[in-house]
Scaffold this motif. Structure first.
Motif, PDB file in Angstrom:
ATOM      1  N   LEU A  84       6.098  -4.661   0.374  1.00  0.00           N
ATOM      2  CA  LEU A  84       7.100  -3.991   1.201  1.00  0.00           C
ATOM      3  C   LEU A  84       6.713  -4.056   2.673  1.00  0.00           C
ATOM      4  CD1 LEU A  84       9.799  -2.536   1.058  1.00  0.00           C
ATOM      5  CD2 LEU A  84       8.578  -0.367   0.958  1.00  0.00           C
ATOM      6  N   THR A  85       5.719  -3.268   3.075  1.00  0.00           N
ATOM      7  CA  THR A  85       5.431  -3.098   4.497  1.00  0.00           C
ATOM      8  C   THR A  85       5.101  -4.415   5.184  1.00  0.00           C
ATOM      9  OG1 THR A  85       4.486  -0.949   3.917  1.00  0.00           O
ATOM     10  CG2 THR A  85       4.116  -1.743   6.150  1.00  0.00           C
ATOM     11  N   PHE A  86       4.001  -5.051   4.771  1.00  0.00           N
ATOM     12  CA  PHE A  86       3.576  -6.274   5.436  1.00  0.00           C
ATOM     13  C   PHE A  86       4.520  -7.440   5.131  1.00  0.00           C
ATOM     14  CE2 PHE A  86      -0.572  -4.025   5.472  1.00  0.00           C
ATOM     15  CZ  PHE A  86      -0.792  -4.078   6.834  1.00  0.00           C
ATOM     16  N   GLY A  87       5.179  -7.392   3.976  1.00  0.00           N
ATOM     17  CA  GLY A  87       6.141  -8.445   3.666  1.00  0.00           C
ATOM     18  C   GLY A  87       7.327  -8.431   4.612  1.00  0.00           C
ATOM     19  N   SER A 100      10.371  -6.907  -5.054  1.00  0.00           N
ATOM     20  CA  SER A 100       9.006  -6.812  -5.570  1.00  0.00           C
ATOM     21  C   SER A 100       8.440  -5.402  -5.443  1.00  0.00           C
ATOM     22  CB  SER A 100       8.090  -7.809  -4.840  1.00  0.00           C
ATOM     23  OG  SER A 100       7.820  -7.389  -3.510  1.00  0.00           O
ATOM     24  N   ALA A 101       9.047  -4.575  -4.578  1.00  0.00           N
ATOM     25  CA  ALA A 101       8.631  -3.171  -4.505  1.00  0.00           C
ATOM     26  C   ALA A 101       9.176  -2.380  -5.682  1.00  0.00           C
ATOM     27  CB  ALA A 101       9.109  -2.548  -3.194  1.00  0.00           C
ATOM     28  N   VAL A 102      10.317  -2.816  -6.211  1.00  0.00           N
ATOM     29  CA  VAL A 102      10.999  -2.058  -7.259  1.00  0.00           C
ATOM     30  C   VAL A 102      10.651  -2.559  -8.656  1.00  0.00           C
ATOM     31  CG1 VAL A 102      13.247  -1.397  -8.189  1.00  0.00           C
ATOM     32  CG2 VAL A 102      12.910  -1.490  -5.707  1.00  0.00           C
ATOM     33  N   VAL A 112       0.842  -1.194   0.000  1.00  0.00           N
ATOM     34  CA  VAL A 112       0.000   0.000   0.000  1.00  0.00           C
ATOM     35  C   VAL A 112       0.879   1.246   0.000  1.00  0.00           C
ATOM     36  CG1 VAL A 112      -1.658   1.337   1.350  1.00  0.00           C
ATOM     37  CG2 VAL A 112      -1.957  -1.121   1.104  1.00  0.00           C
ATOM     38  N   ALA A 113       1.980   1.206   0.742  1.00  0.00           N
ATOM     39  CA  ALA A 113       2.859   2.372   0.837  1.00  0.00           C
ATOM     40  C   ALA A 113       3.430   2.752  -0.522  1.00  0.00           C
ATOM     41  CB  ALA A 113       3.985   2.097   1.834  1.00  0.00           C
TER      42      ALA A 113
END
Length: 388
Positions: free
Chosen positions: A324-327, A355-357, A125-126
């Motif tokens: 990112l966050t929860f991962g 996976s965020a990038v 989400v972030a």
């Protein structure tokens, strides 16, 4: 002894550098901050002090809250089944795929495989919200559908972590009861309070929201949940008030993106150990590929079924492939509770940050759909896309 001012200057200097680079290369500043954080963490060694961790954590909470305020009830009602279906499948497909591979492909224990599956089942989400704000897609129909699907996806992740590993006790019951009461009261009390205090230099609205977020976040931590979960729910509860007063979320975004979120994204990047990454590069790539493939297998057909345009379908699938966050929270939970070791943690966190990038970069570069503001989509005589 730590010089807090010089350490602060280093962190904000890196944040400024990331902003300049993001402008030059036309890339999301969140992604650049992650990469700058990784480079700095492995060269100059960023200090993760207690106050840095607080600012990073508060940044994640505030960013998640702001993402929740973007949920437009009329859009979600119109696209309820698409948001719900994409969110549920977005969680289940990578969770099951990664779990099976970790357990039977590389012989991790069952609890370790569950941590791997949960860590890589997420969206971010972030990251998604940061990208939406920068591109303006948070004001479009497709953007709000993606944000809603992200929430459903991550709610599945949090519930899985809770059901599998949480301790059910009175604290959890108290947290649930207080959160439910807050979600019922806030839509009724907050608009009245905002009208009474008005727009002041002292920002009483922002202070009130921060009080609620930190209070519920503290209860969530005691109950063994995560502070970012009630933040999203509170954001959804206050979405009508924020949609009615666009100046309020604008002011809060300035606070978040100027000071708080850079610490969160830089910290996320600094957790990557280049030497450990090189030692386990093959497995990291496999986990990242497995997450993206299972997301595509599960979500892309749904976008066709719900009549998304081709670019919208690819864009949605790619952003739903982020994490990112929860991962990182799930992987850190496994490490601190002795379920996984340091090597496994590094593998999972690096795959999560990748996976965020990777999918976000691909989505922005090659699959960004046409910009369609909601005002145009909902205007008389301009029918909006209907679900099948």
């Amino acid at each position: 002894m730590e010089n807090v001012w010089l350490v602060s200057a280093v962190w904000l200097g890196l944040a400024l550098l990331a902003s300049v680079i993001s402008i030059r290369v036309a890339m999301s500043v969140a992604l650049v901050e992650i990469m700058v954080g990784a480079l700095a963490g492995n060269t100059i060694g960023l200090q993760l002090t207690e106050w840095v961790n607080f600012l990073a954590g508060f940044g994640a909470i505030l960013l998640t809250f702001l993402a929740g305020t973007e949920i437009d009830g009329r859009v979600i009602r119109m696209h309820f089944w698409s948001s719900m279906s994409i969110g549920v499948v977005g969680f289940l497909a990578p969770y099951l795929g990664v779990l099976v591979y970790a357990r039977y492909g590389i012989d991790w224990t069952w609890p370790q495989a569950q941590i791997a599956g949960i860590s890589l089942s997420t969206t971010s989400v972030a990251v998604v919200y940061a990208v939406m704000v920068e591109t303006g897609f948070n004001k479009t129909e497709i953007g709000k559908v993606i944000l809603a699907a992200c929430f459903i996806n991550d709610l599945g992740t949090v519930l899985a972590l809770g059901v599998v590993f949480a301790h059910f006790d009175w604290w959890l019951a108290l947290f649930g009861a207080v959160t439910a009461a807050a979600l019922w009261m806030l839509p009724r009390f907050a608009p009245w309070f905002f009208t009474r205090v008005g727009h002041r230099v002292s920002e009483p609205e922002t202070k009130f929201i921060s009080l609620v977020l930190l209070g519920l976040g503290g209860l969530a931590s005691i109950a063994g949940s995560e502070a970012v979960l009630p933040a999203y729910l509170v954001g959804m509860a206050l979405a009508p008030a924020f949609l009615a007063d666009p100046e309020l979320p604008h002011r809060m975004r300035i606070i978040a993106f100027t000071i708080l979120t850079p610490f969160y994204f830089l910290k996320a990047g600094s957790l990557v150990d280049f030497q450990a990454v090189l030692a386990a590069a093959g497995l990291i790539v496999v986990f990242l590929a497995l997450k993206m493939v299972t997301k595509f297998v599960g979500i892309l057909p749904l976008t066709h079924a719900f009549r998304f345009e081709r670019r919208e379908g690819m864009y949605t699938t790619l952003l739903m492939s982020t994490g990112l966050t929860f991962g990182t929270i799930s992987a850190l939970f496994g490490l601190t509770n002795g379920i996984i070791d340091q090597r496994q943690y590094t593998i999972l966190v690096t795959a999560v940050i990748g996976s965020a990038v990777v999918p976000t970069l691909i989505a922005q570069r090659w699959f960004q759909p046409a910009f369609k503001p909601i005002e145009g989509d909902f205007a008389p005589g301009k029918p909006s896309r209907k679900e099948a």
